[in-house]
Design an enzyme around this catalytic site. Structure first.
Site, short mmCIF file in Angstrom:
data_model
loop_
_atom_site.label_atom_id
_atom_site.label_comp_id
_atom_site.label_asym_id
_atom_site.label_seq_id
_atom_site.Cartn_x
_atom_site.Cartn_y
_atom_site.Cartn_z
N HIS A 222 0.83 -1.20 0.00
CA HIS A 222 0.00 0.00 0.00
C HIS A 222 0.87 1.25 0.00
CE1 HIS A 222 -3.06 2.70 2.23
NE2 HIS A 222 -3.49 2.55 1.00
N ARG A 223 0.78 2.03 -1.09
CA ARG A 223 1.61 3.23 -1.26
C ARG A 223 3.09 2.89 -1.10
NH1 ARG A 223 -2.09 7.19 2.63
NH2 ARG A 223 -4.06 6.24 2.00
N GLU B 58 0.60 -0.54 -4.87
CA GLU B 58 -0.47 0.42 -5.10
C GLU B 58 0.06 1.82 -4.81
OE1 GLU B 58 -3.84 3.00 -3.59
OE2 GLU B 58 -2.02 2.36 -2.57
N ASP C 184 -0.90 6.32 -5.53
CA ASP C 184 -1.92 7.32 -5.84
C ASP C 184 -1.32 8.38 -6.74
OD1 ASP C 184 -3.91 6.44 -3.63
OD2 ASP C 184 -2.02 6.75 -2.57
N HIS D 244 -0.78 11.02 -2.12
CA HIS D 244 -2.14 10.61 -1.76
C HIS D 244 -3.09 11.79 -1.59
CE1 HIS D 244 -5.41 9.60 1.06
NE2 HIS D 244 -5.47 8.48 0.35
N GLU E 239 -3.87 4.25 -8.54
CA GLU E 239 -5.15 4.80 -8.12
C GLU E 239 -5.24 6.26 -8.57
OE1 GLU E 239 -7.87 6.11 -4.34
OE2 GLU E 239 -6.39 4.54 -3.98
N LYS F 270 -6.42 9.62 -8.09
CA LYS F 270 -6.94 10.42 -6.98
C LYS F 270 -7.51 11.74 -7.49
CE LYS F 270 -6.58 8.58 -2.90
NZ LYS F 270 -7.83 8.21 -2.26
N ASP G 215 -0.14 -2.04 4.37
CA ASP G 215 0.99 -1.18 4.69
C ASP G 215 2.23 -2.01 5.02
OD1 ASP G 215 -0.84 0.91 4.54
OD2 ASP G 215 -1.07 1.09 6.72
#
Length: 228
Positions: free
Chosen positions: A9-10, A36, A38, A51, A103, A105, A223
């Site tokens: 995640h990120r 992943e 953003d 993000h 993603e 955003k 995470d």
């Protein structure tokens, strides 16, 4: 039982500041199947990996990311030490080592994301299977669908799986990305039987990871990808 895909995640934000090249490098070191990130469109037209819509939480800057030039953003520091990367810098770092979930955003991100994916599939040896484009902004997903039907789409939801599946149907999405609170065994099976991959977020606690794995989800976004 199949093991779900390990998706950072990120990057690996439990270990290193989110959405930085260093965090993505950490996720790669941890052997993820996917990462992943953003993206927002900055004022000079580049997609930057970040993000929030505003800069205050993570950087020494203020204001909206969409109102800043790339040079202005590059002059800022995340947590006092890291740079805000561009999507292209992230793509070059990953270099096909794992799948990338982009993603969308900010507004207006679909066109540039399609352009970047097209560039890397045509000139850099990536395939469309190396990318997933997800968003809570269903208009951006529809724009991607209208530009390039080969790009794999995923519909994000944190409240309404039925709405997400309706949207997914209309844009021939490959996956639904629900918040893990929305899922039980039956819901996962229903979505998969409807033809969708189920990648869930953001799952960090070991007991939650075990539970979602037992449901047979296709991927877990965490995470701490080393816990998967």
């Amino acid at each position: 039982m199949n093991q779900p895909l390990k998706i950072g995640h990120r990057g690996a934000m439990g270990h290193v500041a989110e959405n930085t090249l260093e965090s993505i490098e950490k996720a790669l070191d941890l052997g993820v199947d996917g990462i992943e990130i953003d993206v927002h469109l900055c004022q000079t037209g580049e997609l930057v990996v970040y993000h929030d819509f505003t800069l205050e939480r993570l950087t020494d800057g203020t204001g909206e990311i969409a109102m800043k030039s790339l040079d202005e953003l590059k002059s800022l520091k995340i947590n006092g030490q890291f740079e805000i990367p561009t999507l292209l810098e992230v793509l070059d770092l990953i270099d096909k080592k794992c799948m990338l979930n982009i993603e969308l955003k900010g507004l207006g991100t679909a066109f540039e994301a399609c352009k970047s994916i097209q560039l890397y599939t045509e000139a850099k040896g990536w395939t469309f299977d190396d990318f997933v484009v997800s968003s809570f902004n269903y208009d951006e997903l529809k724009t991607v669908y209208n530009i390039n039907k080969d790009i794999h789409l995923a519909v994000l939801t944190e409240s309404d799986i039925e709405l997400a599946t309706n949207i997914a149907q209309s844009i021939k999405a490959k996956a639904i990305h629900p918040h893990y609170f929305l899922l039980d065994h039956n819901e996962v099976k229903y979505l998969q039987n409807s033809g969708y991959k189920v990648n869930t977020w953001t799952v960090n606690a070991p007991e939650a990871i075990a539970r979602l794995t037992s449901y047979g989800v296709d991927g877990i976004i965490s995470d701490y990808p080393d816990r998967l």
